[in-house]
Design a protein around this motif. Structure first.
Motif, PDB file in Angstrom:
ATOM      1  N   CYS A 109      13.478  21.269 -37.333  1.00 26.98           N
ATOM      2  CA  CYS A 109      14.735  21.902 -37.691  1.00 26.98           C
ATOM      3  C   CYS A 109      14.664  22.501 -39.097  1.00 26.98           C
ATOM      4  CB  CYS A 109      15.859  20.905 -37.583  1.00 26.98           C
ATOM      5  SG  CYS A 109      17.454  21.578 -38.008  1.00 26.98           S
ATOM      6  N   GLY A 110      13.935  21.839 -39.984  1.00 25.94           N
ATOM      7  CA  GLY A 110      13.807  22.336 -41.342  1.00 25.94           C
ATOM      8  C   GLY A 110      13.181  23.714 -41.400  1.00 25.94           C
ATOM      9  N   VAL A 111      12.150  23.942 -40.602  1.00 30.77           N
ATOM     10  CA  VAL A 111      11.482  25.241 -40.569  1.00 30.77           C
ATOM     11  C   VAL A 111      12.448  26.313 -40.085  1.00 30.77           C
ATOM     12  CG1 VAL A 111       9.656  26.564 -39.422  1.00 30.77           C
ATOM     13  CG2 VAL A 111       9.176  24.265 -40.272  1.00 30.77           C
ATOM     14  N   VAL A 112      13.267  25.976 -39.117  1.00 33.98           N
ATOM     15  CA  VAL A 112      14.214  26.938 -38.546  1.00 33.98           C
ATOM     16  C   VAL A 112      15.313  27.262 -39.567  1.00 33.98           C
ATOM     17  CG1 VAL A 112      15.807  27.377 -36.645  1.00 33.98           C
ATOM     18  CG2 VAL A 112      13.707  26.080 -36.236  1.00 33.98           C
ATOM     19  N   ALA A 113      15.874  26.255 -40.202  1.00 36.89           N
ATOM     20  CA  ALA A 113      16.908  26.478 -41.214  1.00 36.89           C
ATOM     21  C   ALA A 113      16.343  27.250 -42.396  1.00 36.89           C
ATOM     22  CB  ALA A 113      17.501  25.148 -41.661  1.00 36.89           C
ATOM     23  N   GLU A 114      15.099  26.913 -42.805  1.00 42.09           N
ATOM     24  CA  GLU A 114      14.448  27.651 -43.893  1.00 42.09           C
ATOM     25  C   GLU A 114      14.269  29.123 -43.530  1.00 42.09           C
ATOM     26  OE1 GLU A 114      10.706  25.740 -44.572  1.00 42.09           O
ATOM     27  OE2 GLU A 114      11.654  23.852 -45.148  1.00 42.09           O
ATOM     28  N   GLY A 115      14.136  29.400 -42.234  1.00 46.71           N
ATOM     29  CA  GLY A 115      13.953  30.762 -41.763  1.00 46.71           C
ATOM     30  C   GLY A 115      15.239  31.571 -41.732  1.00 46.71           C
ATOM     31  N   GLY A 116      16.371  30.957 -42.085  1.00 51.09           N
ATOM     32  CA  GLY A 116      17.635  31.687 -42.157  1.00 51.09           C
ATOM     33  C   GLY A 116      18.522  31.529 -40.939  1.00 51.09           C
ATOM     34  N   PHE A 117      18.209  30.582 -40.074  1.00 54.44           N
ATOM     35  CA  PHE A 117      18.988  30.381 -38.852  1.00 54.44           C
ATOM     36  C   PHE A 117      19.899  29.167 -38.978  1.00 54.44           C
ATOM     37  CE2 PHE A 117      15.302  32.765 -37.499  1.00 54.44           C
ATOM     38  CZ  PHE A 117      15.795  33.624 -36.540  1.00 54.44           C
ATOM     39  N   ASN A 118      21.072  29.250 -38.352  1.00 58.64           N
ATOM     40  CA  ASN A 118      21.918  28.074 -38.155  1.00 58.64           C
ATOM     41  C   ASN A 118      21.351  27.314 -36.969  1.00 58.64           C
ATOM     42  OD1 ASN A 118      23.782  28.838 -40.182  1.00 58.64           O
ATOM     43  ND2 ASN A 118      24.764  30.233 -38.743  1.00 58.64           N
ATOM     44  N   THR A 119      21.486  26.004 -36.974  1.00 56.83           N
ATOM     45  CA  THR A 119      20.884  25.206 -35.908  1.00 56.83           C
ATOM     46  C   THR A 119      21.895  24.314 -35.217  1.00 56.83           C
ATOM     47  OG1 THR A 119      20.290  23.419 -37.434  1.00 56.83           O
ATOM     48  CG2 THR A 119      18.648  25.148 -37.083  1.00 56.83           C
ATOM     49  N   PHE A 120      21.603  24.024 -33.963  1.00 58.35           N
ATOM     50  CA  PHE A 120      22.317  23.010 -33.187  1.00 58.35           C
ATOM     51  C   PHE A 120      21.258  22.090 -32.611  1.00 58.35           C
ATOM     52  CE2 PHE A 120      23.693  21.192 -29.188  1.00 58.35           C
ATOM     53  CZ  PHE A 120      24.938  20.686 -29.498  1.00 58.35           C
ATOM     54  N   LEU A 121      21.348  20.820 -32.926  1.00 60.69           N
ATOM     55  CA  LEU A 121      20.442  19.819 -32.372  1.00 60.69           C
ATOM     56  C   LEU A 121      21.266  18.834 -31.564  1.00 60.69           C
ATOM     57  CD1 LEU A 121      18.203  19.050 -35.484  1.00 60.69           C
ATOM     58  CD2 LEU A 121      17.531  20.266 -33.413  1.00 60.69           C
ATOM     59  N   ASP A 124      21.517  32.906 -30.148  1.00 59.03           N
ATOM     60  CA  ASP A 124      20.657  34.075 -30.011  1.00 59.03           C
ATOM     61  C   ASP A 124      19.240  33.681 -29.648  1.00 59.03           C
ATOM     62  OD1 ASP A 124      22.536  36.138 -30.870  1.00 59.03           O
ATOM     63  OD2 ASP A 124      22.397  35.207 -32.844  1.00 59.03           O
ATOM     64  N   LEU A 125      18.857  32.455 -29.974  1.00 61.19           N
ATOM     65  CA  LEU A 125      17.472  32.026 -29.867  1.00 61.19           C
ATOM     66  C   LEU A 125      17.421  30.533 -29.581  1.00 61.19           C
ATOM     67  CD1 LEU A 125      14.405  32.618 -30.497  1.00 61.19           C
ATOM     68  CD2 LEU A 125      14.975  32.133 -32.886  1.00 61.19           C
ATOM     69  N   VAL A 126      16.535  30.135 -28.668  1.00 63.13           N
ATOM     70  CA  VAL A 126      16.299  28.722 -28.378  1.00 63.13           C
ATOM     71  C   VAL A 126      14.878  28.391 -28.809  1.00 63.13           C
ATOM     72  CG1 VAL A 126      16.025  27.005 -26.526  1.00 63.13           C
ATOM     73  CG2 VAL A 126      17.909  28.661 -26.435  1.00 63.13           C
ATOM     74  N   ILE A 127      14.749  27.295 -29.536  1.00 70.67           N
ATOM     75  CA  ILE A 127      13.424  26.795 -29.896  1.00 70.67           C
ATOM     76  C   ILE A 127      13.283  25.428 -29.248  1.00 70.67           C
ATOM     77  CG2 ILE A 127      11.870  26.123 -31.754  1.00 70.67           C
ATOM     78  CD1 ILE A 127      13.475  28.099 -33.516  1.00 70.67           C
ATOM     79  N   ALA A 128      12.266  25.290 -28.419  1.00 75.36           N
ATOM     80  CA  ALA A 128      12.072  24.067 -27.652  1.00 75.36           C
ATOM     81  C   ALA A 128      10.846  23.311 -28.149  1.00 75.36           C
ATOM     82  CB  ALA A 128      11.911  24.401 -26.168  1.00 75.36           C
ATOM     83  N   ASN A 129      11.046  22.052 -28.505  1.00 76.46           N
ATOM     84  CA  ASN A 129       9.937  21.180 -28.890  1.00 76.46           C
ATOM     85  C   ASN A 129       9.272  20.697 -27.598  1.00 76.46           C
ATOM     86  OD1 ASN A 129       8.191  19.194 -29.711  1.00 76.46           O
ATOM     87  ND2 ASN A 129       9.711  18.032 -30.865  1.00 76.46           N
ATOM     88  N   LEU A 130       8.070  21.176 -27.355  1.00 78.59           N
ATOM     89  CA  LEU A 130       7.351  20.861 -26.119  1.00 78.59           C
ATOM     90  C   LEU A 130       6.225  19.866 -26.345  1.00 78.59           C
ATOM     91  CD1 LEU A 130       7.165  24.513 -24.756  1.00 78.59           C
ATOM     92  CD2 LEU A 130       8.900  22.770 -24.270  1.00 78.59           C
TER      93      LEU A 130
END
Length: 135
Positions: free
Chosen positions: A1-13, A41-47
């Motif tokens: 989640c840190g990488v995503v937030a650092e990238g400028g995105f809001n997150t939902f976990l 807008d975007l889904v990031i899935a931990n696989l």
């Protein structure tokens, strides 16, 4: 989640942003998760792991059906399948727009996606301004 937030995105976990699970609120949690996918807008899935989590697999399938941009993250070194190009289950892998194999790869893909979203927003705002100016 840190990488995503650092990238400028809001997150939902789901495990962070939902109420604690009890025997009485499964539908509330399901609805929150589904609605978050609908809004994003975007889904990031931990696989990562020996197998993909059941809930993650459902979320990927639902996001794919909704036409969402999906990035899978698989940094696990353990091979799951004998086919060299099949990193995760083919139904999941073929649903992804990108499979990141490292955090640096994820950062690069997120930067590209953010630029794309910003350009789309700028284009939409220009179109809306043109439309309202012409009305």
């Amino acid at each position: 989640c840190g990488v995503v937030a650092e990238g400028g995105f809001n997150t939902f976990l789901p495990h962070r942003d939902n109420v604690p699970k009890t025997e009485h609120n499964a539908l509330e949690i399901f609805t929150n998760n589904r609605d978050a996918i609908d809004r994003c807008d975007l889904v990031i899935a931990n696989l990562n792991g020996v197998t993909t989590d059941d809930g993650t697999a459902w979320e990927v399938g639902y996001a794919h059906a909704r036409g969402k941009d999906i990035i899978g993250l698989h940094t696990d070194w353990r091979a799951r399948f004998p086919a060299p190009g099949e990193i995760v289950n083919l139904m999941i892998q073929c649903s992804l727009n990108h499979l990141a194999r490292s955090l640096s790869d994820l950062r690069a893909v997120l930067a590209e996606r953010l630029r794309h979203l910003e350009l789309a927003d700028a284009s939409k705002n220009t179109a809306e301004k043109t439309l309202s100016a012409g009305a």
